[in-house]
Design a protein around this motif. Structure first.
Motif, short mmCIF file in Angstrom:
data_model
loop_
_atom_site.label_atom_id
_atom_site.label_comp_id
_atom_site.label_asym_id
_atom_site.label_seq_id
_atom_site.Cartn_x
_atom_site.Cartn_y
_atom_site.Cartn_z
N GLN A 33 0.83 -1.27 0.08
CA GLN A 33 0.02 -0.01 -0.01
C GLN A 33 0.87 1.39 0.14
O GLN A 33 2.26 1.14 -0.08
CB GLN A 33 -0.95 0.20 1.15
CG GLN A 33 -0.50 -0.71 2.39
CD GLN A 33 0.42 0.34 3.30
OE1 GLN A 33 0.44 1.51 3.08
NE2 GLN A 33 0.79 -0.17 4.57
N ARG B 153 -3.07 -2.04 -1.98
CA ARG B 153 -4.07 -2.51 -1.09
C ARG B 153 -4.94 -1.21 -0.87
O ARG B 153 -6.29 -1.51 -0.73
CB ARG B 153 -3.84 -3.07 0.12
CG ARG B 153 -4.55 -3.57 1.18
CD ARG B 153 -3.82 -4.07 2.36
NE ARG B 153 -4.76 -4.36 3.37
CZ ARG B 153 -4.57 -5.29 4.37
NH1 ARG B 153 -3.57 -6.12 4.15
NH2 ARG B 153 -5.37 -5.56 5.36
N GLU B 154 -4.54 -0.37 -0.62
CA GLU B 154 -5.16 1.02 -0.22
C GLU B 154 -4.30 2.12 -0.48
O GLU B 154 -3.01 2.14 -0.53
CB GLU B 154 -5.57 0.92 1.39
CG GLU B 154 -4.17 1.10 2.43
CD GLU B 154 -4.57 0.75 3.83
OE1 GLU B 154 -3.67 0.51 4.41
OE2 GLU B 154 -5.52 0.21 4.19
N ARG C 111 -11.62 9.48 -2.89
CA ARG C 111 -12.47 8.11 -3.19
C ARG C 111 -13.16 8.06 -4.76
O ARG C 111 -13.13 7.01 -5.17
CB ARG C 111 -13.45 8.34 -2.24
CG ARG C 111 -12.97 7.72 -0.70
CD ARG C 111 -14.10 7.26 0.20
NE ARG C 111 -14.74 5.92 0.11
CZ ARG C 111 -15.78 5.51 0.57
NH1 ARG C 111 -16.63 6.48 1.04
NH2 ARG C 111 -16.19 4.43 0.12
N ILE D 264 -10.67 1.02 -4.50
CA ILE D 264 -9.56 0.96 -3.35
C ILE D 264 -9.63 1.91 -2.21
O ILE D 264 -10.20 3.04 -2.19
CB ILE D 264 -8.16 1.78 -4.25
CG1 ILE D 264 -7.84 0.84 -5.37
CG2 ILE D 264 -6.77 1.73 -3.21
CD1 ILE D 264 -6.56 1.56 -6.14
N PRO D 265 -9.57 0.98 -0.91
CA PRO D 265 -9.76 1.91 0.28
C PRO D 265 -9.24 2.75 0.54
O PRO D 265 -7.60 2.99 0.35
CB PRO D 265 -9.71 0.43 1.22
CG PRO D 265 -9.73 -0.77 0.50
CD PRO D 265 -9.03 -0.23 -0.91
N ARG E 227 -7.15 4.84 3.78
CA ARG E 227 -6.67 4.88 5.05
C ARG E 227 -6.10 6.46 5.47
O ARG E 227 -5.95 7.15 4.47
CB ARG E 227 -5.54 3.92 5.25
CG ARG E 227 -4.92 3.71 6.45
CD ARG E 227 -3.91 2.57 6.73
NE ARG E 227 -2.92 2.40 5.84
CZ ARG E 227 -1.80 3.14 5.88
NH1 ARG E 227 -1.44 3.96 6.54
NH2 ARG E 227 -1.00 3.22 4.89
N THR F 85 -9.96 2.65 7.33
CA THR F 85 -8.76 2.43 7.98
C THR F 85 -8.31 3.61 8.68
O THR F 85 -8.10 4.52 7.86
CB THR F 85 -7.76 1.40 7.45
OG1 THR F 85 -8.42 0.26 6.85
CG2 THR F 85 -6.54 1.05 8.52
#
Lengths: 302, 302
Positions: free
Chosen positions: B136, B169-170, B193, B199-200, B202, B226
């Motif tokens: 990430q 991953r993020e 976003r 994709i998340p 954080r 996250t």
């Protein structure tokens, strides 16, 4: 929300729990510096039992020494009619009454049940208004109680309704022990506003568990008109175990100013006042903005 | 939002700016205690130049000493391909790359422009994924720069888009110097976003100006998946003047738990870990919840 009123409570709530008793002349200077930084409403003293709160024993002397400045309102905190009468013997502009949301805490703080404290506050408000002064009331422990834990929002709303009958300038919700979180602030302010019509809501947050500034922002977003803050972030309640400082004025100003909400305050003047006040108190004060400084503007050109 | 993931960054971001170099065995114990308290993702070390950041010189030894626990992810921070190769020579589960949003800061932090740091981060992510690890990336100084002041949200969005191509991953947005306010967090996370699809996001906040917890709440409300937090609230950046600690894990947990957002963490275990860690660091740590305790439950029955 494009602007918000900040009430400076440092001279009263900021000092009432300190082991050092600050000299009258320094209290007056603290008020003077807050006014210079743009503050227009200030809690300058409390008229409580000087044996129980010796830090506030010079309330009348502080108020006698304050300069008269157009547009500046001095608030005296009172817990009972005797205190209100002492306050009304001074030139103080506004009485601040205090209720407490739970019986356990109200009993320890002022020897009353919660609803008895409402009755007394109504008497104080009416007395103040009858004497041509402004008057308002704070509901302490609205978000949680050190002795009872959770506080029912319905109960706080009922207290606010009864208080509204006395026509106070505003009703404040206080997180006396610093347990509130933003969602709770949003919920409780919404309910109280729905119950009290046009009477503005003020909020009073302690930063005991690092949620104070988050709660300020939630309050501003949901329509609180006024926020209490304390220069440097001192504060505490002699009858509330574990209570820590009020939200610092410098930090509240930074949060709001960077969010496009005008406070009328000047950060440089607040930081200068913080430096002076740190010397008076002889210890570091909680404000983080006073330590870190404001937003790094124009750094490139330095 | 009914639950949120907290990444514990204490062993890395919490320690990298401390004057005391913490012993390898204590770093391992810090990780162990965080896991015992419920943490499932932990930044355990950084693979940076040990001459510049001697606090992280034992990265490989720390990771070699960590217990293998089902469901627990260890993250190693890397700034370049050489660091990534060092990290990949260990059993670390995840690479955390770092870009910086402004040229001035990126140049000081890692000798690159902002977009060069994006290219390097993409190489790191691809290398990690090719080796079967998670990867990430964090965009530092997304909310303000110590050298340039304001940072353009459009520029951060463009960086995020280019990073998204590498399929991390993020993507994390970091307020490295602690200047952000909640409205800015809501705005920037929303824009990022919109730009990076599934994709998340954080978030990584420093509590330099008392707005850290307010920013955490804004991030959770707007859909961040996250939140980074540091046990006790230590932290800082060697190349960012005036940076203060990360938001404390104990305080973030309190805020979210009281707001009905599950973190998977246990407050008593966090506070016990804080006591142990305070002894290791030999100084008070910033966490306020560790000092004040949680919400006063069941006090009446005591």
């Amino acid at each position: 929300m494009t602007s918000i009123e900040i009430v400076e409570v440092g001279p009263r709530d900021g000092l009432q729990n300190e082991s050092v008793v600050v000299a009258t002349v320094d209290k007056i200077e603290l008020v003077r510096r807050a006014v210079s930084a743009g503050v227009r409403r200030i809690e300058v003293a409390s008229f409580v039992n000087p044996k129980k709160v010796p830090q506030m024993a010079d309330a009348a002397e502080v108020i006698a020494g304050l300069p008269d400045i157009d547009g500046v309102t001095y608030i005296g905190l009172v817990l009972n009619v005797r205190g209100a009468e002492r306050a009304l013997a001074t030139k103080v502009h506004e009485l601040g009454a205090v209720c407490v949301a739970t019986d356990s805490f109200a009993m320890r703080n002022q020897g009353q049940t919660a609803f008895e404290s409402v009755d007394v506050a109504r008497d104080i408000i009416r007395l103040g208004l009858a004497e041509g002064r402004s008057a308002q009331v704070t509901i302490g422990a609205s978000f949680g109680c050190p002795f009872e834990g959770d506080v029912s929002p319905d109960h706080v709303v009922e207290m606010a309704k009864r208080l509204a009958d006395a026509n106070p300038r505003e009703i404040a919700l206080a997180d006396t022990i610093g347990v509130a979180v933003p969602s709770q602030v949003t919920d409780l302010i919404g309910r109280v506003r729905d119950a009290i019509g046009d009477i503005p809501v003020r909020c009073h947050f302690h930063n005991t568990r690092n949620t104070g500034l988050a709660n300020v922002w939630a309050a501003v977003e949901v329509g609180a008109a006024t926020i209490d803050a304390s220069l440097g972030g001192l504060g505490g309640c002699p009858f509330a175990p574990g209570a820590a400082g009020n939200v610092p004025t410098e930090d509240v100003h930074y949060l709001l100013d960077r969010s496009g909400v005008a406070t009328g305050l000047d950060l440089d003047a607040l930081i200068a006042a913080n430096r002076w006040f740190t010397d008076v108190m002889r210890k570091p004060l909680p404000s983080m903005v006073a330590r870190a400084g404001g937003f790094p503007q124009n750094i490139r050109s330095n």
